[in-house]
Design an enzyme around this catalytic site. Structure first.
Site, PDB file in Angstrom:
ATOM      1  N   CYS A 293     -60.584 -38.230  14.981  1.00  0.00           N
ATOM      2  CA  CYS A 293     -60.179 -37.049  15.758  1.00  0.00           C
ATOM      3  C   CYS A 293     -60.337 -37.247  17.263  1.00  0.00           C
ATOM      4  O   CYS A 293     -59.646 -36.602  18.046  1.00  0.00           O
ATOM      5  CB  CYS A 293     -60.988 -35.831  15.325  1.00  0.00           C
ATOM      6  SG  CYS A 293     -60.859 -35.440  13.580  1.00  0.00           S
TER       7      CYS A 293
ATOM      8  N   HIS B  73     -54.042 -29.542  14.825  1.00  0.00           N
ATOM      9  CA  HIS B  73     -54.927 -30.660  15.190  1.00  0.00           C
ATOM     10  C   HIS B  73     -54.349 -31.970  14.652  1.00  0.00           C
ATOM     11  O   HIS B  73     -54.766 -32.458  13.601  1.00  0.00           O
ATOM     12  CB  HIS B  73     -56.322 -30.395  14.614  1.00  0.00           C
ATOM     13  CG  HIS B  73     -57.305 -31.501  14.779  1.00  0.00           C
ATOM     14  ND1 HIS B  73     -57.296 -32.372  15.858  1.00  0.00           N
ATOM     15  CD2 HIS B  73     -58.365 -31.893  13.993  1.00  0.00           C
ATOM     16  CE1 HIS B  73     -58.303 -33.237  15.725  1.00  0.00           C
ATOM     17  NE2 HIS B  73     -58.940 -32.969  14.603  1.00  0.00           N
TER      18      HIS B  73
ATOM     19  N   CYS C  53     -65.794 -32.626  17.138  1.00  0.00           N
ATOM     20  CA  CYS C  53     -66.435 -33.363  16.056  1.00  0.00           C
ATOM     21  C   CYS C  53     -65.505 -34.487  15.617  1.00  0.00           C
ATOM     22  O   CYS C  53     -64.294 -34.442  15.852  1.00  0.00           O
ATOM     23  CB  CYS C  53     -66.797 -32.448  14.895  1.00  0.00           C
ATOM     24  SG  CYS C  53     -65.403 -31.612  14.123  1.00  0.00           S
TER      25      CYS C  53
END
Length: 403
Positions: free
Chosen positions: A94, A344, A375
């Site tokens: 991410c 995302h 995160c």
């Protein structure tokens, strides 16, 4: 020989509209998404000569197919940059785009180069998370991690277990606020979107000009959603970011070079930190990474006037806010909503956070410092602290926002 570390700045960033997995970009190549971002970024900044770009760092979590082949280099070539411009690919799940930015920023600060492009792309419709991955079986058989660590939604359920006071209702309320804030500020968000041609065998060519994921909802609708990761669980599609497709890109330079080229400066990098946590509760990662970045900068959480926190799951943002004593509805946190609303696309999201923080800085000259944090899968967190170049000496901290 002695060296002086140079100030590094975020000049400008753009992104494609984010799509739903299998949605408007279903038949559009991933690399074309990031190529479009690079081209439009240069058009927006005509004072930057392409030959002065000295590095292109592009992140992707699944580096196969149209997200493979050293994407930073191939995207640079396809975007029309001179063949003298090198590039590389990067993966930190991410936080891919975030790590691309910190990597080139470190090179600039060290003096290895002056100007770089950084960004990320993820086409989760073409490349589902984990595609082609072959985890070493010892990571499970030797109990290095719990099996739930490999399923991000399961880690969010684990986080609810760790913090039982973070109820599903509270997570749903945060998710609803994210959607509402996005809807209120959609026109402002559109300033950093670049339109993207889309292809469909059945429907022909189209043009993506707006984000696909946002939707109208309510607490009643959110309460009725299924909990796919655990029977009678707390994590739903409504209080989590979706599976998405999209790309981002930004310009990072030395501050003195930005001045020489007459480039606008959106933010000045102060410090950054990455940290590891138990993979089974990866959502707590931004807590130690933010503490690390604050420590390196000699700042406290009270010095931070704006936050752009990636909303992978509502529970992980709420755990961060609780740790630092910040209210759920604090206006400094994700003022335009977050990933629960907009989506995302994994490795691209870090630059989306930066784009929005840069916009917030310009509109709030009384705020000196801001944070972008997220995160990261397999148990990590990443944080960058930024300084507002437009700061006018007013109030900088969290007055009115503490619990």
């Amino acid at each position: 020989m002695s060296r002086t570390v140079r100030e590094v700045v975020f000049v400008d960033g753009v992104r494609t509209p984010f799509g739903k997995s299998g949605g408007m970009y279903a038949e559009t190549r991933a690399d074309d998404l990031v190529i479009r971002c690079i081209r439009q970024l240069l058009r927006r900044n005509p004072n930057l000569p392409p030959e002065q770009i000295e590095e292109v760092a592009i992140a992707a979590t699944t580096q196969i197919g149209d997200q493979g082949l050293t994407l930073g280099r191939t995207a640079a070539l396809l975007a029309g940059l001179p063949k003298t411009v090198p590039g590389f690919s990067i993966d930190r799940m991410c936080a891919g785009a975030m790590t691309a930015v910190t990597s080139v920023a470190s090179g600039i600060g060290f003096g290895a180069y002056d100007v770089a492009l950084a960004g990320g792309v993820e086409h989760m419709g073409r490349h589902p998370m984990g595609e082609g991955v072959d985890p070493n079986p010892r990571i499970l058989s030797e109990k290095i991690v719990d099996p739930s660590a490999l399923v991000m939604g399961a880690t969010a359920e684990n986080l609810h277990d760790r913090y039982p006071h973070i109820s599903k209702e509270r997570a749903d309320a945060f998710a609803l606020a994210s959607q509402q804030r996005y809807a209120k500020h959609a026109d402002e968000i559109a300033a950093d979107l670049v339109s993207m041609n889309t292809r469909s065998v059945e429907q022909g060519w189209g043009l993506a000009t707006a984000d696909e994921p946002p939707r109208e909802t309510s607490m009643e609708k959110l309460a009725g959603l299924k909990t796919p990761f655990r029977p009678h669980g707390r994590v739903t599609a409504g209080n989590s970011a979706g599976l998405n497709d999209g790309a981002t890109a930004c310009i990072v330079t030395a501050e003195d070079v930005a001045e020489e080229l007459d480039l606008s400066v959106g933010m000045r990098m102060v410090s950054y930190g990455f940290a590891g946590v138990d993979p089974e509760v990866m959502g707590v990662g931004p807590i130690p990474s933010t503490e690390k970045a604050l420590s390196k900068a000699g700042l406290s959480i009270d010095d931070i006037g704006l936050f752009e926190l990636n909303e992978a799951f509502a529970v992980q943002v709420l755990a961060f806010l609780d740790h630092f004593g910040i209210a759920d509805d604090d206006a400094r946190v994700n003022p335009w909503g977050g990933a629960i609303a907009v989506g995302h696309p994994l490795a691209s999201s870090g630059v989306r956070l930066m784009n929005q923080l840069s916009r917030h800085f310009a509109a709030n000259p009384h705020v000196r410092y801001g944070v972008t944090a997220m995160c990261i899968g397999i148990g990590m967190g990443g944080t960058i602290i930024w300084e507002n170049p437009a700061y006018n000496g007013g109030t900088t901290g969290s007055e009115g926002g503490r619990k």
